[in-house]
Scaffold this active site. Sequence first.
Site, PDB file in Angstrom:
ATOM      1  N   PRO A   1       0.613  -0.549   0.279  1.00 56.22           N
ATOM      2  CA  PRO A   1       0.285  -0.250   0.050  1.00 56.22           C
ATOM      3  C   PRO A   1       0.812   0.602   0.089  1.00 56.22           C
ATOM      4  O   PRO A   1       1.562   1.294   0.668  1.00 56.22           O
ATOM      5  CB  PRO A   1      -1.386   0.027   1.800  1.00 56.22           C
ATOM      6  CG  PRO A   1      -0.850  -1.409   1.361  1.00 56.22           C
ATOM      7  CD  PRO A   1       0.229  -2.494   1.177  1.00 56.22           C
ATOM      8  N   GLU A   2       0.286   2.605  -0.863  1.00 57.69           N
ATOM      9  CA  GLU A   2       1.440   3.374  -0.826  1.00 57.69           C
ATOM     10  C   GLU A   2       0.256   4.870  -0.788  1.00 57.69           C
ATOM     11  O   GLU A   2      -0.783   4.411   0.072  1.00 57.69           O
ATOM     12  CB  GLU A   2       1.853   3.706  -3.020  1.00 57.69           C
ATOM     13  CG  GLU A   2       2.675   2.717  -2.994  1.00 57.69           C
ATOM     14  CD  GLU A   2       2.864   2.360  -3.478  1.00 57.69           C
ATOM     15  OE1 GLU A   2       3.088   3.768  -5.018  1.00 57.69           O
ATOM     16  OE2 GLU A   2       3.724   1.508  -5.061  1.00 57.69           O
TER      17      GLU A   2
ATOM     18  N   ARG B   1       2.467 -10.294   7.991  1.00 57.09           N
ATOM     19  CA  ARG B   1       3.966 -11.006   8.236  1.00 57.09           C
ATOM     20  C   ARG B   1       5.381  -9.447   8.876  1.00 57.09           C
ATOM     21  O   ARG B   1       6.338 -10.217   8.479  1.00 57.09           O
ATOM     22  CB  ARG B   1       4.011 -11.803   6.837  1.00 57.09           C
ATOM     23  CG  ARG B   1       3.406 -13.255   7.105  1.00 57.09           C
ATOM     24  CD  ARG B   1       3.324 -13.987   5.861  1.00 57.09           C
ATOM     25  NE  ARG B   1       3.034 -13.086   4.607  1.00 57.09           N
ATOM     26  CZ  ARG B   1       1.388 -12.953   4.029  1.00 57.09           C
ATOM     27  NH1 ARG B   1       0.517 -13.331   4.271  1.00 57.09           N
ATOM     28  NH2 ARG B   1       1.556 -12.503   2.972  1.00 57.09           N
TER      29      ARG B   1
END
Length: 267
Positions: free
Chosen positions: A2-3, A110
Amino acid sequence: MPELPEMETYRQQLTRLIIGIPITGVDVSRPKSLNVEPEEFAGKLIGNRIVRIERRAKHLLFHLATGEILLLHLMLGGWIFFGTQEEKPDRTIQIELHFGINSLFFIGLRLGFLHLHTSEVTHKLLQKLGPEPLELNFVQFRNALRPKRGNLKVTFVDQSFLSGIGNCYSDEICFEASLLPLRKVPSLSENEQLQLYQAMQVLLREAIGVGGYMEEPLFVGDRLTGQYNSQCRVYDCREEPCLRCGSSIIQTEVSSRKCFYCAHCQK
């Protein structure tokens, strides 16, 4: 990963969903996603409230009523879902924050994390980040570019240059500006720098407006999150026809990162 547009979409949507609602429970199945013991984490959060959500680069900052901050970075593969236990995705969930019958599920952490810090520590952790792209005027952008010697791809994904832009939007911005992501920064004319600045402003605002490119909805019935995914001009469009000239989109690798562009209409 995600940006900026994806995290800004999360910020806007979560603000209306969870602000001011008491946290009634906490479940942690992956303690490594935290920076404190799960018992301490739960003790700090249960009965507390999130009073404000801030975005800084690719992070979300959940400001708690007691003054502490939950600092979230989803990293590669991380995403969020808000809803009931019956609605939650059939995926491995690392952390759950319960708000009565609804919960905020953190999935795929993770590599990502949800850390609890004081505001002072949070500030120190984020102070090395570059400025927010949408808060810069052209002169500030040009000054930030001036010392850079690498290519546009590497420059844009450098979080100390500008914060929040990654693999996807670096390529999309370069396409919008009709510039090759392989162009060296010193080779840009002032007019090309202006093209790049304007493309960045337009592209990021457009992506925020349609919910970014995340594929998974934030909640059942979410019609916003991920709508940019189908609108990508070049990213993940290998061998598809360029929307401007019809030439095949090229995929290459730049500093171990995927890079997509049109060799015909990007100069």
